[in-house]
Design a protein around this motif. Structure first.
Motif, PDB file in Angstrom:
ATOM      1  N   GLY A   1      18.496   3.087 -12.352  1.00 49.93           N
ATOM      2  CA  GLY A   1      18.101   2.042 -11.996  1.00 49.93           C
ATOM      3  C   GLY A   1      16.388   1.088 -13.234  1.00 49.93           C
ATOM      4  N   LEU A   2      16.610   1.783 -14.164  1.00 57.77           N
ATOM      5  CA  LEU A   2      15.976   1.828 -15.445  1.00 57.77           C
ATOM      6  C   LEU A   2      16.159   0.711 -16.194  1.00 57.77           C
ATOM      7  CD1 LEU A   2      13.286   3.638 -16.352  1.00 57.77           C
ATOM      8  CD2 LEU A   2      15.225   4.168 -18.070  1.00 57.77           C
ATOM      9  N   ILE A   3      17.435   0.125 -15.764  1.00 58.49           N
ATOM     10  CA  ILE A   3      18.028  -0.729 -16.980  1.00 58.49           C
ATOM     11  C   ILE A   3      18.358  -1.506 -15.387  1.00 58.49           C
ATOM     12  CG2 ILE A   3      17.397  -0.449 -18.872  1.00 58.49           C
ATOM     13  CD1 ILE A   3      20.215   0.166 -19.184  1.00 58.49           C
ATOM     14  N   ASN A   4      18.899  -3.473 -16.303  1.00 58.15           N
ATOM     15  CA  ASN A   4      19.695  -4.280 -15.555  1.00 58.15           C
ATOM     16  C   ASN A   4      21.083  -3.539 -16.085  1.00 58.15           C
ATOM     17  OD1 ASN A   4      16.182  -5.215 -15.394  1.00 58.15           O
ATOM     18  ND2 ASN A   4      17.473  -5.833 -12.814  1.00 58.15           N
TER      19      ASN A   4
ATOM     20  N   GLY B   1       8.892  11.651 -17.139  1.00 60.45           N
ATOM     21  CA  GLY B   1       8.008  11.545 -17.439  1.00 60.45           C
ATOM     22  C   GLY B   1       7.784  13.367 -18.061  1.00 60.45           C
ATOM     23  N   THR B   2       8.652  14.150 -18.197  1.00 59.17           N
ATOM     24  CA  THR B   2       8.556  15.412 -19.192  1.00 59.17           C
ATOM     25  C   THR B   2       8.727  15.364 -20.187  1.00 59.17           C
ATOM     26  OG1 THR B   2      10.525  16.029 -18.231  1.00 59.17           O
ATOM     27  CG2 THR B   2       9.170  17.463 -16.664  1.00 59.17           C
ATOM     28  N   GLY B   3       9.824  14.222 -20.374  1.00 57.47           N
ATOM     29  CA  GLY B   3       9.765  13.944 -21.804  1.00 57.47           C
ATOM     30  C   GLY B   3      11.689  14.184 -21.959  1.00 57.47           C
ATOM     31  N   ILE B   4      12.661  14.124 -20.895  1.00 56.23           N
ATOM     32  CA  ILE B   4      13.940  14.350 -21.855  1.00 56.23           C
ATOM     33  C   ILE B   4      14.299  12.626 -21.910  1.00 56.23           C
ATOM     34  CG2 ILE B   4      14.028  15.560 -19.778  1.00 56.23           C
ATOM     35  CD1 ILE B   4      15.341  13.482 -18.156  1.00 56.23           C
TER      36      ILE B   4
ATOM     37  N   ALA C   1      10.966  11.243  -7.713  1.00 54.50           N
ATOM     38  CA  ALA C   1      11.575  12.995  -8.216  1.00 54.50           C
ATOM     39  C   ALA C   1      11.871  11.965  -9.546  1.00 54.50           C
ATOM     40  CB  ALA C   1      12.320  13.122  -7.314  1.00 54.50           C
ATOM     41  N   LYS C   2      12.664  11.395  -9.949  1.00 58.56           N
ATOM     42  CA  LYS C   2      13.095  10.963 -11.267  1.00 58.56           C
ATOM     43  C   LYS C   2      12.139  10.628 -12.182  1.00 58.56           C
ATOM     44  CE  LYS C   2      16.729  11.439 -12.360  1.00 58.56           C
ATOM     45  NZ  LYS C   2      17.450  11.988 -12.982  1.00 58.56           N
TER      46      LYS C   2
ATOM     47  N   LEU D   1       7.434   2.627 -13.646  1.00 63.03           N
ATOM     48  CA  LEU D   1       8.698   3.722 -13.347  1.00 63.03           C
ATOM     49  C   LEU D   1       9.449   4.089 -12.003  1.00 63.03           C
ATOM     50  CD1 LEU D   1      10.802   5.052 -14.597  1.00 63.03           C
ATOM     51  CD2 LEU D   1       9.135   6.470 -15.381  1.00 63.03           C
ATOM     52  N   PRO D   2       7.755   4.992 -10.850  1.00 59.98           N
ATOM     53  CA  PRO D   2       8.556   5.451  -9.442  1.00 59.98           C
ATOM     54  C   PRO D   2       8.526   4.593  -8.701  1.00 59.98           C
ATOM     55  CG  PRO D   2       6.088   6.459 -10.126  1.00 59.98           C
ATOM     56  CD  PRO D   2       6.925   5.430 -11.315  1.00 59.98           C
TER      57      PRO D   2
END
Length: 247
Positions: free
Chosen positions: A177-180, A163-166, A157-158, A150-151
């Motif tokens: 940028g989590l998905i393409n 990771g806090t669960g949002i 930071a994101k 993930l980092p």
């Protein structure tokens, strides 16, 4: 007996589908064994060029199936040992696979379900998919490789924020940028199926190493990788085609 994982091959693409739609494809030990077998099969099959990883029903995966752990075992349950026996074993296998692995996140991807998607080379998602790392909400730490992948995808930071669960939707996942991309990646899969091996796998390993190794180490890795790729059948075919076009 219904299989927890479905496996099929079409157009040089192995599709691996988590198949427990009644529990949003929550991952139990049986599914772990079948996922490991499916990824191993796809890796070893010369007729398979790429791997598509998805879920059945309206979910990718809701994460670890905590309900599969007997209530009387909770007090003595060793989460670390379970990780070593299941997720970590699968993640090491996925990391060794030189073929492209694409996750199509067809619905919610939560907890370890999202972690497994992060371990893939590419991620595409249904417009209505939601994403969350919900570990802290039950007093646990993000696992199944989330702390590593993930980092690297979204920045430190994101990653900590997630990771806090949002919960985020596909649009936000694409923005950070989590998905393409959003939607089923038919055209991308059609293009990716022609990715040359072993060059693709060597590239993937070198780029991962580039996050931590010094420049001199990466340059040496590129030298070694190029020696291997330069002797491959895929390179020889591409070179011959290039020379023919140049005449």
């Amino acid at each position: 007996m219904t299989k927890s994982v479905l496996y099929s091959v079409d157009n040089k693409t192995a599709t691996i589908s988590m198949n427990r739609p009644e529990v949003k494809n929550a991952i139990n030990k049986e599914m772990h064994e079948q996922l490991y077998d499916a990824f191993s099969k796809a890796n070893e099959d010369p007729a398979v060029n790429i791997i598509l990883f998805t879920g059945t029903g309206d979910a990718f995966s809701s994460g670890a199936d905590l309900k599969s752990i007997p209530v009387e075992s909770f007090a003595s349950f060793d989460h670390g040992e379970y990780l070593e026996e299941t997720y970590n074993r699968l993640l090491y296998l996925m990391d060794r696979i030189e073929k492209p692995i694409v996750a199509y996140i067809n619905g919610i991807a939560v907890g370890a379900g999202l972690s497994l998607a992060l371990a893939c080379d590419f991620r595409y998602a249904d417009p209505k998919a939601d994403f969350a790392l919900s570990f802290l909400k039950i007093g646990l730490v993000p696992d199944a490789g989330a702390s590593y992948f993930l980092p690297r995808l979204v920045g430190l930071a994101k990653a900590i924020e997630l990771g806090t669960g949002i919960t985020i939707d596909s649009e936000e996942a694409k923005r950070i940028g989590l998905i393409n991309g959003i939607g089923y990646p038919a055209s991308f899969l059609a293009q990716l199926v022609h990715a040359p091996l072993p060059a693709y796998g060597l590239m993937k390993k070198n780029m991962k190493a580039g996050f931590e190794a010094p420049l001199e180490d990466i340059l040496e890795k590129e030298v070694k990788a190029q020696r291997i790729a330069g002797k491959s059948r895929a390179h020889q075919k591409a070179l011959q085609a290039f020379l023919q076009r140049s005449k």
